[in-house]
Design a protein around this motif. Structure first.
Motif, PDB file in Angstrom:
ATOM      1  N   PRO A   1      31.410 102.713  59.832  1.00  0.00           N
ATOM      2  CA  PRO A   1      31.907 101.633  60.703  1.00  0.00           C
ATOM      3  C   PRO A   1      32.091 102.004  62.170  1.00  0.00           C
ATOM      4  CG  PRO A   1      33.625 102.383  59.178  1.00  0.00           C
ATOM      5  CD  PRO A   1      32.342 102.983  58.714  1.00  0.00           C
ATOM      6  N   ASP A   2      32.378 103.274  62.467  1.00  0.00           N
ATOM      7  CA  ASP A   2      32.627 103.644  63.862  1.00  0.00           C
ATOM      8  C   ASP A   2      31.466 104.379  64.517  1.00  0.00           C
ATOM      9  OD1 ASP A   2      35.408 102.781  64.652  1.00  0.00           O
ATOM     10  OD2 ASP A   2      35.820 103.767  62.743  1.00  0.00           O
ATOM     11  N   ILE A   3      30.334 104.483  63.811  1.00  0.00           N
ATOM     12  CA  ILE A   3      29.132 105.084  64.398  1.00  0.00           C
ATOM     13  C   ILE A   3      28.255 103.955  64.922  1.00  0.00           C
ATOM     14  CG2 ILE A   3      27.055 106.449  63.957  1.00  0.00           C
ATOM     15  CD1 ILE A   3      28.625 108.120  61.976  1.00  0.00           C
ATOM     16  N   ASP A   4      28.091 103.927  66.251  1.00  0.00           N
ATOM     17  CA  ASP A   4      27.409 102.806  66.906  1.00  0.00           C
ATOM     18  C   ASP A   4      25.994 103.144  67.345  1.00  0.00           C
ATOM     19  OD1 ASP A   4      29.826 101.257  66.756  1.00  0.00           O
ATOM     20  OD2 ASP A   4      30.584 102.401  68.464  1.00  0.00           O
ATOM     21  N   GLY A   5      25.466 104.235  66.825  1.00  0.00           N
ATOM     22  CA  GLY A   5      24.109 104.617  67.196  1.00  0.00           C
ATOM     23  C   GLY A   5      23.976 106.120  67.261  1.00  0.00           C
ATOM     24  N   PHE A   6      22.916 106.568  67.933  1.00  0.00           N
ATOM     25  CA  PHE A   6      22.560 107.994  67.908  1.00  0.00           C
ATOM     26  C   PHE A   6      22.033 108.476  69.253  1.00  0.00           C
ATOM     27  CE2 PHE A   6      21.488 106.356  63.575  1.00  0.00           C
ATOM     28  CZ  PHE A   6      22.525 106.974  62.898  1.00  0.00           C
ATOM     29  N   LEU A   7      22.283 109.757  69.523  1.00  0.00           N
ATOM     30  CA  LEU A   7      21.558 110.473  70.564  1.00  0.00           C
ATOM     31  C   LEU A   7      20.740 111.528  69.833  1.00  0.00           C
ATOM     32  CD1 LEU A   7      20.926 110.888  73.523  1.00  0.00           C
ATOM     33  CD2 LEU A   7      22.889 112.418  73.700  1.00  0.00           C
ATOM     34  N   VAL A   8      19.438 111.387  69.908  1.00  0.00           N
ATOM     35  CA  VAL A   8      18.522 112.147  69.062  1.00  0.00           C
ATOM     36  C   VAL A   8      17.788 113.192  69.900  1.00  0.00           C
ATOM     37  CG1 VAL A   8      16.588 111.948  67.443  1.00  0.00           C
ATOM     38  CG2 VAL A   8      18.205 110.034  67.714  1.00  0.00           C
ATOM     39  N   GLY A   9      17.746 114.418  69.404  1.00  0.00           N
ATOM     40  CA  GLY A   9      17.028 115.476  70.096  1.00  0.00           C
ATOM     41  C   GLY A   9      15.600 115.607  69.591  1.00  0.00           C
ATOM     42  N   GLY A  10      15.339 116.646  68.797  1.00  0.00           N
ATOM     43  CA  GLY A  10      13.980 116.966  68.361  1.00  0.00           C
ATOM     44  C   GLY A  10      13.225 115.813  67.722  1.00  0.00           C
ATOM     45  N   ALA A  11      13.922 115.021  66.918  1.00  0.00           N
ATOM     46  CA  ALA A  11      13.246 113.931  66.212  1.00  0.00           C
ATOM     47  C   ALA A  11      12.780 112.828  67.159  1.00  0.00           C
ATOM     48  CB  ALA A  11      14.161 113.346  65.140  1.00  0.00           C
ATOM     49  N   SER A  12      13.305 112.804  68.391  1.00  0.00           N
ATOM     50  CA  SER A  12      12.870 111.763  69.335  1.00  0.00           C
ATOM     51  C   SER A  12      11.464 112.027  69.872  1.00  0.00           C
ATOM     52  CB  SER A  12      13.857 111.642  70.501  1.00  0.00           C
ATOM     53  OG  SER A  12      13.823 112.783  71.334  1.00  0.00           O
ATOM     54  N   LEU A  13      10.945 113.232  69.616  1.00  0.00           N
ATOM     55  CA  LEU A  13       9.587 113.582  70.028  1.00  0.00           C
ATOM     56  C   LEU A  13       8.574 113.264  68.939  1.00  0.00           C
ATOM     57  CD1 LEU A  13      10.512 117.103  71.454  1.00  0.00           C
ATOM     58  CD2 LEU A  13      10.027 115.057  72.811  1.00  0.00           C
ATOM     59  N   LYS A  14       9.066 112.776  67.784  1.00  0.00           N
ATOM     60  CA  LYS A  14       8.212 112.565  66.619  1.00  0.00           C
ATOM     61  C   LYS A  14       8.189 111.092  66.224  1.00  0.00           C
ATOM     62  CE  LYS A  14       9.740 117.086  64.941  1.00  0.00           C
ATOM     63  NZ  LYS A  14      10.566 117.783  63.934  1.00  0.00           N
ATOM     64  N   PRO A  15       7.170 110.690  65.444  1.00  0.00           N
ATOM     65  CA  PRO A  15       7.089 109.295  65.013  1.00  0.00           C
ATOM     66  C   PRO A  15       8.334 108.818  64.262  1.00  0.00           C
ATOM     67  CG  PRO A  15       4.993 110.385  64.622  1.00  0.00           C
ATOM     68  CD  PRO A  15       5.950 111.457  65.057  1.00  0.00           C
ATOM     69  N   GLU A  16       9.087 109.734  63.629  1.00  0.00           N
ATOM     70  CA  GLU A  16      10.271 109.312  62.867  1.00  0.00           C
ATOM     71  C   GLU A  16      11.360 108.718  63.756  1.00  0.00           C
ATOM     72  OE1 GLU A  16      12.874 112.486  61.134  1.00  0.00           O
ATOM     73  OE2 GLU A  16      11.497 113.847  62.162  1.00  0.00           O
ATOM     74  N   PHE A  17      11.234 108.890  65.076  1.00  0.00           N
ATOM     75  CA  PHE A  17      12.192 108.251  65.987  1.00  0.00           C
ATOM     76  C   PHE A  17      12.213 106.735  65.758  1.00  0.00           C
ATOM     77  CE2 PHE A  17      13.416 106.854  70.433  1.00  0.00           C
ATOM     78  CZ  PHE A  17      14.732 107.287  70.354  1.00  0.00           C
ATOM     79  N   VAL A  18      11.066 106.190  65.394  1.00  0.00           N
ATOM     80  CA  VAL A  18      10.983 104.747  65.114  1.00  0.00           C
ATOM     81  C   VAL A  18      11.854 104.393  63.903  1.00  0.00           C
ATOM     82  CG1 VAL A  18       9.440 102.848  64.488  1.00  0.00           C
ATOM     83  CG2 VAL A  18       8.695 104.590  66.144  1.00  0.00           C
ATOM     84  N   ASP A  19      11.848 105.254  62.882  1.00  0.00           N
ATOM     85  CA  ASP A  19      12.707 105.019  61.706  1.00  0.00           C
ATOM     86  C   ASP A  19      14.182 105.045  62.093  1.00  0.00           C
ATOM     87  OD1 ASP A  19      10.438 104.950  60.049  1.00  0.00           O
ATOM     88  OD2 ASP A  19      10.481 107.130  59.776  1.00  0.00           O
ATOM     89  N   ILE A  20      14.525 105.943  63.015  1.00  0.00           N
ATOM     90  CA  ILE A  20      15.917 106.040  63.473  1.00  0.00           C
ATOM     91  C   ILE A  20      16.314 104.767  64.218  1.00  0.00           C
ATOM     92  CG2 ILE A  20      17.512 107.349  64.926  1.00  0.00           C
ATOM     93  CD1 ILE A  20      15.750 109.846  64.334  1.00  0.00           C
ATOM     94  N   ILE A  21      15.425 104.271  65.065  1.00  0.00           N
ATOM     95  CA  ILE A  21      15.689 103.009  65.762  1.00  0.00           C
ATOM     96  C   ILE A  21      15.913 101.889  64.734  1.00  0.00           C
ATOM     97  CG2 ILE A  21      14.744 101.231  67.313  1.00  0.00           C
ATOM     98  CD1 ILE A  21      13.135 103.543  68.662  1.00  0.00           C
ATOM     99  N   ASN A  22      15.082 101.868  63.716  1.00  0.00           N
ATOM    100  CA  ASN A  22      15.174 100.806  62.699  1.00  0.00           C
ATOM    101  C   ASN A  22      16.411 100.905  61.827  1.00  0.00           C
ATOM    102  OD1 ASN A  22      12.924  99.113  63.221  1.00  0.00           O
ATOM    103  ND2 ASN A  22      11.553 100.694  62.437  1.00  0.00           N
ATOM    104  N   SER A  23      17.095 102.047  61.868  1.00  0.00           N
ATOM    105  CA  SER A  23      18.336 102.161  61.091  1.00  0.00           C
ATOM    106  C   SER A  23      19.406 101.205  61.629  1.00  0.00           C
ATOM    107  CB  SER A  23      18.855 103.595  61.083  1.00  0.00           C
ATOM    108  OG  SER A  23      19.357 103.962  62.375  1.00  0.00           O
ATOM    109  N   ALA A  24      19.185 100.663  62.821  1.00  0.00           N
ATOM    110  CA  ALA A  24      20.112  99.683  63.393  1.00  0.00           C
ATOM    111  C   ALA A  24      20.307  98.478  62.485  1.00  0.00           C
ATOM    112  CB  ALA A  24      19.600  99.221  64.766  1.00  0.00           C
ATOM    113  N   THR A  25      19.318  98.215  61.644  1.00  0.00           N
ATOM    114  CA  THR A  25      19.390  97.005  60.794  1.00  0.00           C
ATOM    115  C   THR A  25      20.498  97.103  59.743  1.00  0.00           C
ATOM    116  OG1 THR A  25      17.691  97.951  59.333  1.00  0.00           O
ATOM    117  CG2 THR A  25      16.935  96.473  61.097  1.00  0.00           C
ATOM    118  N   VAL A  26      21.005  98.312  59.459  1.00  0.00           N
ATOM    119  CA  VAL A  26      22.071  98.408  58.455  1.00  0.00           C
ATOM    120  C   VAL A  26      23.371  97.791  58.973  1.00  0.00           C
ATOM    121  CG1 VAL A  26      21.080 100.534  57.507  1.00  0.00           C
ATOM    122  CG2 VAL A  26      23.014 100.690  59.076  1.00  0.00           C
TER     123      VAL A  26
END
Length: 252
Positions: A225-250
């Protein structure tokens, strides 16, 4: 009105022109929720900022990885917030643990940097977090509260601040705070802001998590409930960054 999910990608000191084109190409083709659901900001190295800004889709934004504590001048190697204004770079990351640890930036120095960037209309991702030694000593909440207080002492308007909790022991190590561990600190930070800054700011301030976030763990972390998003390091250089963005739907 709920807090809009925020996903930042910190590219750190990585990339060539060709690699940057490839990363941006992946982002531009990505199917992600709209701006009403998630705010996406990527932070390339300084030399690539205008290049990325010119190529990147219009619903994603760019951030600098640092800015100087006052107006520019005889500060070799530094970049001023005035330059970010000139280049129309809306966001800047300040107080990252790598700068605190490797370059000895103090809590007070970070607070001054945050205040100066805000005074020039920049939006700030302000980073805080404890080391492994501090966590094992049971001082996590003391450490992050002190770091937050140094920012709060200099900032009167929090509208353009995102607070990034990044446990230093989890950055680039593959270790991740469990969802429960992360939620505990996020909730305590929100309570600190409530008690020391105000209820309205506490309710609206986005507190995001950073520390080995990837496509596999982002949804479970985002469900807290109190996690409002992410600051992503290594994974932001990879295609999985898109999956992280899509986690917003939860959050919906």
């Amino acid at each position: 009105m709920g807090r809009k999910f925020f996903v930042g990608g910190n590219w750190k000191c990585n990339g060539t022109t060709e690699e940057v084109k490839k990363i941006v190409g992946t982002l531009n083709e990505a199917k992600v929720p709209g701006e009403d659901v998630v705010e996406v900001v990527v932070s390339p190295p300084y030399v690539f900022l205008p290049f990325v800004k010119s190529l990147l889709r219009s619903d994603f934004h760019v951030a600098a990885q640092n800015s100087w504590v006052r107006k520019g001048g005889a500060y070799t190697g530094e970049i001023s917030a005035e330059m970010l204004v000139n280049l129309d770079i809306p966001w800047v990351i300040l107080g990252h643990s790598e700068r605190r640890q490797l370059l000895n930036e103090t809590n007070e120095f970070v607070g001054d940097k945050v205040a100066y960037a805000l005074s020039l209309g920049r939006k700030v991702i302000a980073c805080i977090g404890e080391t492994l030694e501090q966590r094992e000593a049971g001082t996590t909440l003391d450490v992050v509260s002190e770091q937050t207080k140094a920012i709060a002492d200099k900032v009167s308007n929090w509208d353009n601040v995102v607070l990034a909790y990044e446990p230093v022991w989890a950055i680039g190590t593959g270790k991740v705070a469990s969802p429960a561990q992360a939620q505990e600190v996020h909730a305590a930070l929100r309570k600190w802001v409530h008690d020391n800054v105000g209820a309205e700011v506490a309710a609206s301030l986005r507190i995001i998590y950073g520390g080995s976030v990837n496509g596999g763990n982002s949804k479970e972390l985002a469900s807290q409930p109190d996690i409002d998003g992410f600051l992503v390091g290594g994974a932001s250089l990879k295609p999985e960054f898109v999956d992280i963005i899509n986690s917003a739907t939860v959050k919906n």
